[in-house]
Design a protein around this motif. Structure first.
Motif, PDB file in Angstrom:
ATOM      1  N   GLY A  29       0.803  -1.219   0.000  1.00 43.01           N
ATOM      2  CA  GLY A  29       0.000   0.000   0.000  1.00 43.01           C
ATOM      3  C   GLY A  29       0.832   1.264   0.000  1.00 43.01           C
ATOM      4  O   GLY A  29       0.303   2.365   0.141  1.00 43.01           O
ATOM      5  N   MET A  30       2.134   1.118  -0.163  1.00 44.38           N
ATOM      6  CA  MET A  30       3.038   2.257  -0.094  1.00 44.38           C
ATOM      7  C   MET A  30       3.262   2.882  -1.467  1.00 44.38           C
ATOM      8  O   MET A  30       3.447   2.172  -2.459  1.00 44.38           O
ATOM      9  N   ALA A  31       3.233   4.213  -1.515  1.00 45.13           N
ATOM     10  CA  ALA A  31       3.563   4.936  -2.736  1.00 45.13           C
ATOM     11  C   ALA A  31       5.080   4.940  -2.898  1.00 45.13           C
ATOM     12  O   ALA A  31       5.803   5.377  -2.008  1.00 45.13           O
ATOM     13  N   LEU A  32       5.553   4.442  -4.034  1.00 47.46           N
ATOM     14  CA  LEU A  32       6.989   4.425  -4.312  1.00 47.46           C
ATOM     15  C   LEU A  32       7.450   5.740  -4.924  1.00 47.46           C
ATOM     16  O   LEU A  32       8.639   6.024  -4.970  1.00 47.46           O
ATOM     17  N   GLY A  33       6.495   6.516  -5.405  1.00 47.90           N
ATOM     18  CA  GLY A  33       6.778   7.825  -5.965  1.00 47.90           C
ATOM     19  C   GLY A  33       5.477   8.548  -6.220  1.00 47.90           C
ATOM     20  O   GLY A  33       4.460   7.915  -6.510  1.00 47.90           O
ATOM     21  N   THR A  34       5.495   9.868  -6.063  1.00 54.89           N
ATOM     22  CA  THR A  34       4.305  10.667  -6.319  1.00 54.89           C
ATOM     23  C   THR A  34       4.714  11.975  -6.990  1.00 54.89           C
ATOM     24  O   THR A  34       5.843  12.441  -6.827  1.00 54.89           O
ATOM     25  N   VAL A  35       3.763  12.549  -7.714  1.00 50.91           N
ATOM     26  CA  VAL A  35       3.953  13.880  -8.299  1.00 50.91           C
ATOM     27  C   VAL A  35       2.578  14.533  -8.402  1.00 50.91           C
ATOM     28  O   VAL A  35       1.582  13.863  -8.693  1.00 50.91           O
ATOM     29  N   GLY A  36       2.518  15.817  -8.085  1.00 52.51           N
ATOM     30  CA  GLY A  36       1.246  16.530  -8.132  1.00 52.51           C
ATOM     31  C   GLY A  36       0.470  16.332  -6.852  1.00 52.51           C
ATOM     32  O   GLY A  36       1.041  16.160  -5.782  1.00 52.51           O
ATOM     33  N   GLY A  37      -0.838  16.344  -6.988  1.00 52.91           N
ATOM     34  CA  GLY A  37      -1.691  16.207  -5.810  1.00 52.91           C
ATOM     35  C   GLY A  37      -1.928  17.564  -5.181  1.00 52.91           C
ATOM     36  O   GLY A  37      -2.390  18.476  -5.855  1.00 52.91           O
ATOM     37  N   GLY A  38      -1.590  17.702  -3.926  1.00 52.52           N
ATOM     38  CA  GLY A  38      -1.780  18.963  -3.222  1.00 52.52           C
ATOM     39  C   GLY A  38      -2.658  18.783  -2.015  1.00 52.52           C
ATOM     40  O   GLY A  38      -2.946  17.663  -1.585  1.00 52.52           O
ATOM     41  N   LYS A  39      -3.138  19.907  -1.476  1.00 53.48           N
ATOM     42  CA  LYS A  39      -3.932  19.838  -0.237  1.00 53.48           C
ATOM     43  C   LYS A  39      -5.261  19.129  -0.441  1.00 53.48           C
ATOM     44  O   LYS A  39      -5.800  18.540   0.481  1.00 53.48           O
ATOM     45  N   ASP A  40      -5.789  19.157  -1.673  1.00 58.58           N
ATOM     46  CA  ASP A  40      -7.064  18.499  -1.944  1.00 58.58           C
ATOM     47  C   ASP A  40      -6.918  17.050  -2.378  1.00 58.58           C
ATOM     48  O   ASP A  40      -7.913  16.337  -2.491  1.00 58.58           O
ATOM     49  N   LEU A  41      -5.698  16.619  -2.647  1.00 51.79           N
ATOM     50  CA  LEU A  41      -5.469  15.232  -3.079  1.00 51.79           C
ATOM     51  C   LEU A  41      -4.155  14.735  -2.481  1.00 51.79           C
ATOM     52  O   LEU A  41      -3.079  14.964  -3.032  1.00 51.79           O
TER      53      LEU A  41
END
Length: 124
Positions: A29-41
């Motif tokens: 269930g671990m994110a190996l990498g992320t980009v974007g998103g923000g306070k709402d996501l």
């Protein structure tokens, strides 16, 4: 071949309407990498939650005796599309790409096509 960071950045720039993207290990269930998103996501919360979605669908397919593979899972919200693409390539078993799209700016068919292309180039 693109690494995870490059692939996620490409998803954000090449796919119209992309809000956030993550590479997720659905065994942990671990994110190996992320980009974007923000306070709402919050992409780490999304990674963990969508892991449950993937596990439930895999379990349901097993109980039904379906001998097939999941390409992707689409969740349609009022203002967003959430795409979960299970990876099949070199050493990617147990991983999925998660992509959140702004429904008003995204072309769902093109997003799916681009995500397939990004998956093909991904080397984890």
């Amino acid at each position: 071949m693109a690494n995870a960071e490059t692939a996620l950045k490409e998803a954000m720039t090449a796919i119209d309407g992309a809000v956030g993207a993550a590479l997720v290990d659905y065994t942990s269930g671990m994110a190996l990498g992320t980009v974007g998103g923000g306070k709402d996501l919050d992409l780490t919360v999304a990674a963990a939650g969508n892991t449950d979605v993937v596990r439930a669908k895999v379990r349901t397919m097993e109980m039904l005796g379906l001998q097939d593979e999941i390409e992707d899972i689409l969740i349609t919200l009022g203002g967003q599309y959430h795409l979960i693409r299970l990876l099949k390539g070199r050493g990617t078993s147990g991983l999925f790409l998660y992509l959140a799209l702004d429904k008003g700016r995204a072309n769902l068919a093109m997003a799916r096509h681009q995500l397939r292309r990004i998956e093909a180039d991904l080397d984890v």
